[in-house]
Design a protein around this motif. Structure first.
Motif, PDB file in Angstrom:
ATOM      1  N   ASP A 148      -9.242   9.023   2.888  1.00 13.76           N
ATOM      2  CA  ASP A 148      -7.826   8.640   2.850  1.00 13.76           C
ATOM      3  C   ASP A 148      -7.136   8.802   4.203  1.00 13.76           C
ATOM      4  N   ARG A 149      -7.921   9.085   5.264  1.00 12.89           N
ATOM      5  CA  ARG A 149      -7.299   9.157   6.597  1.00 12.89           C
ATOM      6  C   ARG A 149      -7.908   8.157   7.558  1.00 12.89           C
ATOM      7  N   PHE A 188       3.604   1.580   5.477  1.00  7.42           N
ATOM      8  CA  PHE A 188       3.997   1.859   4.096  1.00  7.42           C
ATOM      9  C   PHE A 188       2.900   1.370   3.167  1.00  7.42           C
ATOM     10  N   TYR A 208      -0.321   2.872   2.185  1.00 10.52           N
ATOM     11  CA  TYR A 208      -1.715   2.955   2.631  1.00 10.52           C
ATOM     12  C   TYR A 208      -2.674   2.697   1.481  1.00 10.52           C
ATOM     13  N   LEU A 209      -2.455   3.358   0.363  1.00 12.54           N
ATOM     14  CA  LEU A 209      -3.374   3.217  -0.776  1.00 12.54           C
ATOM     15  C   LEU A 209      -3.419   1.791  -1.310  1.00 12.54           C
ATOM     16  N   VAL A 265      -5.446  -0.348   1.082  1.00 13.15           N
ATOM     17  CA  VAL A 265      -6.895  -0.155   0.967  1.00 13.15           C
ATOM     18  C   VAL A 265      -7.397  -0.859  -0.282  1.00 13.15           C
ATOM     19  N   MET A 266      -6.649  -0.696  -1.386  1.00 13.54           N
ATOM     20  CA  MET A 266      -7.045  -1.373  -2.622  1.00 13.54           C
ATOM     21  C   MET A 266      -7.091  -2.873  -2.409  1.00 13.54           C
TER      22      MET A 266
END
Lengths: 201, 330, 94, 637
Positions: free
Chosen positions: D209-210, D297, D299-300, D303-304
């Motif tokens: 997650d980084r 804004f 990030y998750l 990535v998805m």
């Protein structure tokens, strides 16, 4: 530490090398060139009629223009593939099959009744031969006859040209031209259908 | 250059119907449905784009008084906005998808067509075979299709060589012709007129010059036309045309072309029995006049380089007679 | 977990290329059944991943389960649209 | 954090900074001179080479496009004849896809990924060198064939049977198919390197997650390459076999199928679009925060979106085949999937807009190109939604509408971010800034030139103009718009010309850049510009997504890697905990020779199947040289 200067000189060096390699490669591969002649000029076509045959109608000499053009009908992939289409369009298969012969002699075996020279094959197609080989003088133009002759010669070639076509999009009945079928079939002997047919027409 | 000049006269033929080959000027049942779908989707998508642009400009130019937020407050607000936008996207996308499915349903042709035509596409022209229950009444034409207005027409699409695509945008969407397969397309012209179609799948050297025309006409004139097409080629009456007929038989022409009623029975090239009745020659390349016929016969390889018609050496008299004969084959 | 959603979707894409032929010939509705089953599986996987938040403790597991849930929903959506297609279109249309 | 050092020798823990730098330079730098350059396995050197070569191909492909536009400016023009035109549009497509777009994106990955994850070299560096030489050979093969009038003339999609033995006379189609093998081989090699580098060589603490979004996007892109490219390599190899040795893969008369080619080609061809586009998404997500001065804004969800797009890309291929006559129900499945990909794409756009909204934009050239990207790509995405619909597509498939659509996606969606990326990372790669003034000129010319060139093509397509035609007749209503498009394309090329001039000028005389001229947050800015051969004096430790913003003064670092030999730090996949030290290969000329041997075999195999037999001997020899063990045994600690 590798300084920026060295990187830069490498970049320049590299672009120069890139161009140089492209250039030498182009020259080195120059022999592959395949100019495609879609439109034969009428004077050239007329000149292509002017090949000479010996009295036995087997040997002879092509017209000068054929050499001046670089013998295109034997070696140019485009002309060979057009010849292949003409072979089916003009019904050659009805007597010669896919080259294995029938009512007419075979081409695949590499045994040529009238010799393997282009002039002889062109003469056979244009003027016909005994035993029911019709003349195609009135059915095809002379360029087409040369194209077809080049292709027919490649069916019975003992060593295949790089430009020879391979299989058709049709059921496979024999080795493709680029496999030099005659080299496979020559030793089986001639599949002549008219044993009485001598060399003289 | 030559071709450009020779092709100019077609504009006269086409004048008056600007959208002769246009998805935006539909004249057939399917094409009208498709135009409606296109307009709706384009309108919705334009609105979406405008909304995004407004937000973008606002985001770029809005006044920023406070420090930019790492603050959780502004992030939470944005999360709500973004989730809302995603939800709106889901709704719009679902709507468009379902609308598209409904249009597909609507395009379904009738089970029993009124006319069935076999299309054999080849490099670089179209062979159209009108089939009848009685094979003796079959006839064929090239690059020109006549259909009755308001009737369901079914075309059975086959390819002789490579992949082509049958596309008349004013009447219906396109469908490919694929060697080894048969595709079937059903369409209906709602208004009479001349519609241009063109091969839409790259098929080699002269892909650009592989057009055809569909002439939608009243049932009666269609029957008349079909009846005329079933006849053998017209017997020449003038001296010039009968000389042309002799040239046709004597030279290489007959090896590739058929003229019913004569000895000419070649099948490699288009059937010429009624070539004089067609509007264009060489797959829509030239308007059918005696001049363009002569130009085409004299040097097909300059007008359409690489096509399969060779340059047949003819004297100027022969050329004149031959083109007169062609023109007389109404 | 919802990591299976892409797999379910991929399988259903392939079935969508094969089953219509069968359905048309035998007048069955395998395409419809398969698609709705796949949509259910994907949605269930996504839900189970998003409910997994409560029990997972490590930061990484939380990240991965959230990611899985979002991916699962992203694949349940096309599967539902495909379900709509099976309801609206007949298998014989070409 | 320290890693257990090697038994005896020099590590990076001991000496002072200057001494350490001297030792590391000695260990990691390549030799000077021609052979030193050929043997180099430094990912930065190879990536720069890759990028320059790909940009040369971009320029050449652009010239081809201009030639086509001149030909199409007037009806029935005779500027280029049909045969040459067919070669040119085939070359343009193949060149832009296989020699420019994919390689340049991968090259950016080769340059940036090791720096952004904080390691000293890419995984499998010799394979990396090999990959470049293979790519170069493939590009030369294509362009030399063009110079010799034997360039492929069957389109970049080379549909069988037009490309098959019966209708594709000569070696033209073979050259296309073998060029595919070259470029896909090089692409696969890089993809493997990137996956391994991202998964196993991240700096300690850079957990999943980084990871910077660019690195995420490159990871997804590399996975796509690994899954998609084998399809096209299989297709091109079977095509060559059909043509050379008479197999029947695409011959319906013998049980083959002409449609098989299309399935295989598009099973690769659609993911290909995302192979090009996803890196661009990563670039946007990485550059944007720098110029709005706040972290990205969402990030998750981003990535998805990357992962979902990557997977969905494999379920779209039939939307290139909507008019071949498959069952409508099966096709509608692909409509559903193609429509659904608008959701992740929408999420990306919304997250970028939110980032822009919340930040304070600084209008430098890279940001201008990003704004141009959003404006353009949204149009491309929406026309993508349109062609995803089967009925809509039946009217616009293979028309200029589609030409417009994919240029909006590829130029708007990938080339704009790429130009932004070049302006952004140029200081890192060369140590010099590009010109802000020329950059603005380039932006406005490219942006306006692009839209006036490509937007009218939508209309042309709806007016019935098919693709891939070398001319059209004067009575068709396309003349005016085509002339307008051709004139506009001059504006577009002027923009690109200024961009290229700016690159060349800035490379030699740009303003020197410091370590971090944009005040960016990711690890590549934590080292010199250009980075030293060893990338980082000490491997950094990461504990946030934006390490240079949260630790502006001094990054925490690890120590324990040896400085007298090439060593990397291996870390775990999820948490990026340090696991081991791994040695990294020395420079070698063997990859170069292996590439030459492979090229000889591949080109020879166009002419004779025996090439596979005899050509493999020199390859084996060069590979033995490549893998020959030498020097000290592995340090096993």
């Amino acid at each position: 530490m590798l300084p920026a200067v060295s990187n830069k000189s490498f970049g320049l060096f590299f672009s120069a090398g890139f161009l140089l390699a492209a250039l030498t490669g182009a020259i080195g591969l120059g022999w592959l060139r395949e100019p495609r002649q879609y439109r034969t000029d009428p004077p050239i076509s007329a000149a292509l009629e002017g090949f000479r045959l010996m009295p036995n109608a087997i040997g002879g000499a092509p017209p000068e223009v054929y050499f001046a053009l670089g013998k295109p009908y034997e070696g140019t992939a485009y002309d060979l593939s057009q010849g292949k289409r003409l072979y089916s369009w003009f019904g050659c298969a009805s007597c010669h099959g896919e080259g294995e012969g029938g009512a007419g002699p075979a081409f695949l075996d590499g045994w040529w009744l009238y010799g393997p020279s282009m002039v002889s094959i062109v003469a056979s197609i244009r003027d016909g031969r005994p035993h029911d080989m019709p003349a195609f003088r009135d059915k095809m133009t002379i360029d087409q006859i040369w194209q077809l002759a080049g292709y027919v010669k490649s069916i019975g070639a003992y060593s295949a040209k790089l430009t020879a076509p391979s299989r058709n999009d049709a059921p496979q009945t024999r080795p493709a031209e680029n496999r030099a079928p005659a080299a496979i079939l020559f030793n089986e002997g001639s599949a002549s259908v008219h044993p009485d047919q001598g060399p003289s027409p | 250059m030559k071709a450009a000049r020779a092709a100019l006269p077609i504009s006269m033929l086409l004048s008056g119907c600007g959208g002769i080959q246009s998805a935006l000027d539909p004249q057939g049942h399917s094409a009208i449905l498709l135009r409606d779908l296109i307009l709706v989707i384009v309108a919705i998508c334009s609105l979406v784009w405008l909304a995004v642009m407004i937000v973008l400009v606002w985001a770029l130019l809005r006044r920023r008084d406070r420090e930019p937020g790492d603050g959780q407050g502004s992030d939470r607000g944005m999360r709500i906005w973004v989730s809302g936008a995603v939800a709106a996207t889901v709704l719009i996308i679902s709507g468009l998808t379902i609308g598209s499915f409904y249009t597909t349903r609507g395009l379904n042709g009738a089970k029993n067509p009124d006319v069935t035509i076999r299309v054999r596409a080849q490099q670089w022209w179209w062979q159209f075979i009108y089939e009848d229950t009685d094979p003796a009444r079959n006839f064929q034409t090239a690059n020109e299709l006549h259909i009755p207005v308001g009737k369901e027409v079914r075309v059975r699409l086959e390819s002789v060589d490579v992949i082509h695509s049958f596309w008349v945008p004013s009447l219906a969407g396109k469908l490919d012709l694929i060697p080894g397969r048969e595709n079937v397309l059903t369409f209906r012209a709602e208004r009479s007129g001349v519609y241009r179609g063109q091969c839409a799948e790259f098929c080699g050297l002269q892909h650009s010059h592989m057009a055809f025309f569909i002439i939608a006409e009243s049932e009666e004139s269609y029957r008349q036309w079909a009846g005329a097409q079933r006849q053998s080629g017209a017997e020449p009456v003038e001296a010039e045309t009968s000389a042309g007929k002799a040239v046709f038989a004597a030279r290489q022409c007959a090896a590739c072309h058929t003229i019913r009623g004569t000895a000419a029975a070649g099948t490699t090239g288009p059937d010429l029995t009624h070539i004089g009745s067609r509007r264009t020659i060489a797959a829509g390349l030239l308007e059918n006049t005696r001049g363009s016929l002569a130009a085409w016969i004299a040097d097909p390889q300059t007008l359409k380089p690489g096509n399969n018609m060779p340059i047949v050496p003819l004297s100027s008299d022969e050329l004149r007679q031959l083109s007169a004969y062609m023109e007389s084959l109404k | 977990m919802a990591d299976g959603a892409p797999a379910v979707w991929a399988v259903n894409m392939q079935l969508g290329q094969m089953l219509p032929y069968v359905d048309c010939r035998r007048e069955t509705s395998w395409t419809l059944t398969a698609t709705f089953a796949a949509a259910f599986l994907a949605a269930a996987g996504a839900l189970s991943s998003s409910c997994g938040h409560a029990v997972t403790v490590s930061r990484m597991m939380l990240f991965i389960s959230r990611l899985s849930a979002l991916v699962g929903f992203a694949f349940a959506f096309p599967l539902l649209l495909q379900g709509a297609a099976t309801l609206l279109l007949s298998a014989c249309e070409r | 954090m320290t890693i257990e050092p090697g038994r005896s020798a020099a590590t990076d823990a001991g000496p002072n900074e200057a001494e350490l730098e001297r030792r590391l330079t000695q260990t990691w730098s390549s030799q000077r001179g021609f052979w030193g350059a050929v043997a180099s396995v430094d990912h930065k050197v190879i990536a720069r080479r890759y990028i320059v070569t790909a940009l040369v191909f971009l320029a050449l492909g652009g010239l081809l496009a201009l030639a086509m536009r001149i030909q199409l400016a007037r009806p029935e023009a005779r500027f280029i004849d049909a045969d040459r035109y067919n070669q040119i549009f085939t070359m343009h497509g193949s060149n832009m896809m296989f020699l420019f777009a994919v390689p340049v994106m991968e090259a950016m990955a080769v340059y940036l990924v090791p720096l952004m994850v904080g390691t000293r070299n890419i995984a499998f560096p010799r394979l990396n060198a090999f990959s470049y030489w293979i790519f170069l050979a493939g590009g030369l093969l294509l362009w030399i064939s063009f110079a010799l009038d034997t360039a492929p003339d069957v389109g970049w999609f080379a549909y069988a049977p037009l490309s098959g033995p019966e209708y594709g006379a000569g070696k033209r189609a073979d050259i296309w198919a073998q060029m595919i093998t070259f470029t896909e081989l090089s692409a696969l090699a890089i993809a493997v390197e990137i996956v391994v580098t991202v998964l196993k060589q991240r700096a300690p603490g850079m957990s999943l997650d980084r990871i910077p979004l660019l690195v995420w996007s490159m990871l997804v892109m590399a996975s796509l390459v690994i899954m998609a490219m084998p399809a096209i390599m299989f297709a091109s190899s079977t095509l060559i076999m059909d043509r050379l040795v008479g197999t029947q893969f695409y011959n319906p008369a013998e049980g083959g199928d002409a449609l098989l080619w299309q399935h295989l080609f598009w099973f690769f061809g659609h993911p290909e679009v995302y192979i090009i586009f996803l890196p661009a998404v990563g670039m946007v997500s990485t550059i944007l925060p720098t110029f709005v001065r706040r972290p990205i804004f969402g990030y998750l969800p981003l990535v998805m979106a990357l992962i979902a797009t990557g997977v969905l890309a494999f379920g779209l291929w039939v939307h290139h085949m909507f008019v071949v006559g498959l069952p409508r129900l099966g096709e509608s499945f692909f409509t559903a999937s193609s429509m659904a990909i608008a959701i992740p794409a929408g999420i990306q756009i919304f997250c970028w807009l939110a980032t822009l909204w919340a930040g304070r934009p600084v209008f430098k050239v890279p940001l201008l190109f990003l704004i141009g990207f959003i404006v353009t790509f949204v149009i491309g995405g929406l026309t993508g939604v349109m062609v995803a619909s089967v009925p809509f597509d039946s009217q616009v498939h293979d028309t200029y509408f589609v030409v417009a659509h994919f240029h909006y996606v590829l130029i708007g969606g990938a080339v704009f971010p790429l130009i932004a990326a070049i302006y952004y990372w140029f200081p890192k790669m060369t140590g010099r800034m590009m010109s802000e003034r020329l950059g603005r000129w380039a932006f406005w010319l490219i942006f306006i030139g692009f839209h006036v060139t490509f937007f009218p093509m939508h209309i042309l397509g709806l007016q019935g103009m098919p693709r891939r035609i070398y001319t059209y007749q004067p009575d068709l209503p396309w003349g005016t718009l085509n002339l307008f498009v051709s004139l506009s394309s001059v504006v577009l090329s002027l923009g690109f010309l200024i961009f290229f001039i700016d690159i060349i000028r800035s490379w030699s005389s740009g303003r020197p850049a410091g370590e971090n001229p944009w005040n960016a947050s990711t690890l590549e800015w934590a080292t010199g510009s250009p980075p030293p051969p060893y990338n980082f004096r000490a491997i950094p430790v990461v504990d946030t997504r934006d390490p240079l913003w949260s630790q502006p003064d001094e990054l925490p670092v690890t120590s324990g890697l040896r400085s007298d030999r090439r060593e990397l730090l291996i870390s775990s996949v999820v948490e990026a905990l340090p696991e081991a030290r791994e040695s990294s290969p020395q420079d070698s000329v063997w990859p170069f020779w292996a590439a030459i041997a492979t090229s000889i075999m591949l080109i020879w195999s166009i002419f004779s199947p025996w090439a596979i037999v005899w050509g493999s001997v020199p390859i084996a020899v060069t590979l033995i040289g490549w893998f020959w063990p030498k020097g000290a045994a592995e340090d096993e600690s």
